[in-house]
Motif scaffolding. Structure first.
Motif, mmCIF file in Angstrom:
data_model
loop_
_atom_site.group_PDB
_atom_site.id
_atom_site.type_symbol
_atom_site.label_atom_id
_atom_site.label_comp_id
_atom_site.label_asym_id
_atom_site.label_seq_id
_atom_site.Cartn_x
_atom_site.Cartn_y
_atom_site.Cartn_z
ATOM 1 N N SER A 325 -0.444 -0.316 -6.679
ATOM 2 C CA SER A 325 -1.507 0.171 -5.634
ATOM 3 C C SER A 325 -0.909 1.401 -5.112
ATOM 4 O O SER A 325 -1.681 2.423 -4.996
ATOM 5 N N LEU A 326 0.549 1.432 -4.915
ATOM 6 C CA LEU A 326 0.838 2.661 -4.415
ATOM 7 C C LEU A 326 0.737 3.836 -5.449
ATOM 8 O O LEU A 326 0.462 5.040 -5.044
ATOM 9 N N ALA A 327 0.940 3.764 -6.676
ATOM 10 C CA ALA A 327 0.643 4.702 -7.691
ATOM 11 C C ALA A 327 -0.910 5.310 -7.587
ATOM 12 O O ALA A 327 -1.094 6.474 -7.654
ATOM 13 N N GLY A 328 -1.671 4.504 -7.283
ATOM 14 C CA GLY A 328 -3.063 4.751 -7.085
ATOM 15 C C GLY A 328 -3.636 5.509 -5.855
ATOM 16 O O GLY A 328 -4.360 6.332 -5.966
ATOM 17 N N HIS A 329 -2.441 5.718 -4.946
ATOM 18 C CA HIS A 329 -2.694 6.491 -3.825
ATOM 19 C C HIS A 329 -1.863 7.700 -3.812
ATOM 20 O O HIS A 329 -2.390 8.678 -2.877
ATOM 21 N N LEU A 330 -1.131 7.965 -4.904
ATOM 22 C CA LEU A 330 -0.495 9.217 -4.887
ATOM 23 C C LEU A 330 -1.346 10.462 -5.313
ATOM 24 O O LEU A 330 -1.910 10.343 -6.310
ATOM 25 N N ALA A 331 -1.477 11.333 -4.367
ATOM 26 C CA ALA A 331 -2.056 12.816 -4.970
ATOM 27 C C ALA A 331 -1.247 13.811 -5.448
ATOM 28 O O ALA A 331 -1.863 14.697 -5.771
#
Length: 337
Positions: A325-331
Motif C-alpha cells: 500500500s505504501l508503494a502505491g502511494h509513492l509519487a
C-alpha cells in the motif's frame, strides 16, 4: 529510554491503574468512566500531537494492556471531534469497530427518521464491557459509513469468543450481532477512511507499540552491564537502541508535520512510521528471547506478559500488504528530497 513525561492533566489516575492492573481490564475501564475525555490526552492535530504520542507511549511502557484499552477510546474521542459530533460524556467507554471479514456483513438501513444496524461485525474488542462504539457498516448505495451506537441498546449481542490468546488475555475481540439497533451517523459515506485522522490514529497505535518495548530494552541494558565482556548482549542492545531511537524520531517528526499541516500524503507518513516501529518491536522480541533467554520468559511475570502482549498487539500490522500500500502511494523521489 523512558519517554519524557506528558503534561496532560487527568492521566495520572490512569497510569496508576495501569501500574496496578496486572493485565486486568476492569480497573482501566473504571478510570476511563470516571475521567472526562478532554482530561486524558490532546487531540491529534491540536498543536500538541507529540504530547499525545508520548502519552500513549508512556502508558504502554507501564502496561501494554492499558495502552490497548485506552487507545481506541481516545481514537473514538478524536473521530467524534473531527466529525463535529458531541464529545463522549463522562461515564462512557468507547471502542472503534471497523474490521471487515467475508463471513460477517453489517448493513446500515434507513428506517423512517433514523438509521438501524443489521448483521454481524467481527473483531470487536471488549464489546461486552464497553458502553459505546463507533462502527463501520455498508449503506444501501454500496458505501461504507461510520455510526455511533450504544452497546446496551436493543438488538446488540456480543457473542462469546473462544479467546485463547496468552497476550492481551482480557482484551477479548469477538463478533457482535446487531438486530435493528438504532445508530447515529458520524460523517458521510467513505469519510472515516478518507480523512487524515484515520492515519493519525494508526500512528497513535504505533506509539503504543514503541512504548511497550522500552522496559524490555531496559532489561537488556541491565543484562549488558552485568556482563560487560559478553559482546552478544551488548551488540543486540546497541542495535535495539538504534531501531527504537529511529522510531522515536519518526514519531516526533510525524507529530510536527501533523501539527504544522505539512503532510503531502497521510498514508505515506503513517505507513512509514508504523513499519519502522513494527520492525523495532519484532527485533525487541527476538532480543528478549535470545539475550534474556527462557528463564526470564518463564519466571519473570511482567516481562513474559509484556512480550506476549506486544507480540499479539503488533500482529495487527500486516507488513507485506502495508508495504505494498505504501508503494502505491509513492509519487517518486525519496521523501521528496
Amino acid at each position: 529510554m523512558m519517554p519524557a513525561p506528558t503534561t496532560a492533566t487527568g492521566l495520572d489516575a490512569y497510569l496508576d491503574a495501569a501500574a496496578r492492573c496486572g493485565g486486568a481490564v476492569a480497573p482501566l475501564l473504571e478510570v476511563l468512566r470516571a475521567t472526562p475525555p478532554a482530561r486524558l490526552l490532546p487531540l491529534p492535530g491540536s498543536g500538541r500531537t507529540a504530547e499525545r504520542f508520548r502519552g500513549l507511549a508512556r502508558i504502554a511502557a507501564v502496561d501494554v494492556t492499558a495502552a490497548r484499552v485506552i487507545e481506541p477510546h481516545l481514537d473514538a474521542v478524536a473521530i467524534l471531534a473531527e466529525a463535529d459530533a458531541p464529545e463522549p460524556g463522562q461515564g462512557t467507554t468507547w471502542g472503534v469497530f471497523a474490521a471487515e471479514a467475508p463471513d460477517a456483513v453489517l448493513l446500515a438501513c434507513p428506517e423512517q427518521d433514523r438509521w438501524a444496524l443489521r448483521g454481524r461485525k467481527p473483531w470487536c474488542s471488549l464489546a461486552g464491557r464497553l458502553t459505546s462504539a463507533l462502527v463501520t457498516a455498508a449503506t444501501p448505495d454500496g458505501g461504507r459509513r461510520m455510526f455511533a451506537v450504544s452497546l446496551g441498546a436493543p438488538g446488540v449481542t456480543a457473542e462469546p469468543a473462544r479467546w485463547v490468546a496468552r497476550g492481551l488475555s482480557e482484551v477479548v475481540s469477538g463478533p457482535v450481532d446487531f438486530d435493528r439497533t438504532p445508530a447515529r451517523p458520524v460523517g458521510g459515506d467513505g469519510w472515516y477512511l478518507d480523512r487524515p485522522g484515520f492515519r493519525w490514529g494508526a500512528i497513535g497505535v504505533a506509539a503504543c507499540w514503541w512504548g511497550g518495548c522500552l522496559p524490555v530494552v531496559d532489561a537488556l541494558i541491565a543484562r549488558t552491564r552485568k556482563r560487560p565482556d559478553d559482546a552478544i548482549p551488548a551488540a543486540r542492545t546497541g542495535e535495539l537502541y538504534r531501531r527504537l531511537d529511529a522510531g522515536r524520531l519518526a514519531l516526533e517528526d510525524a507529530a510536527a508535520r501533523i501539527d504544522e499541516d505539512r503532510v503531502a500524503d497521510a498514508a505515506v507518513l503513517a505507513h512509514a512510521v508504523r513499519g519502522t516501529i513494527a520492525d523495532a518491536v519484532v527485533a525487541t522480541l527476538d532480543a528478549a528471547r535470545e539475550v534474556l533467554g527462557p528463564a526470564a520468559l518463564a519466571f519473570d511475570e511482567d516481562l513474559a506478559r509484556r512480550c506476549a502482549d506486544l507480540e499479539l498487539y503488533v500482529s495487527q500490522y500486516h507488513r507485506g500488504r502495508d508495504d505494498a500500500s505504501l508503494a502505491g502511494h509513492l509519487a517518486g523521489g525519496l521523501l521528496g528530497w
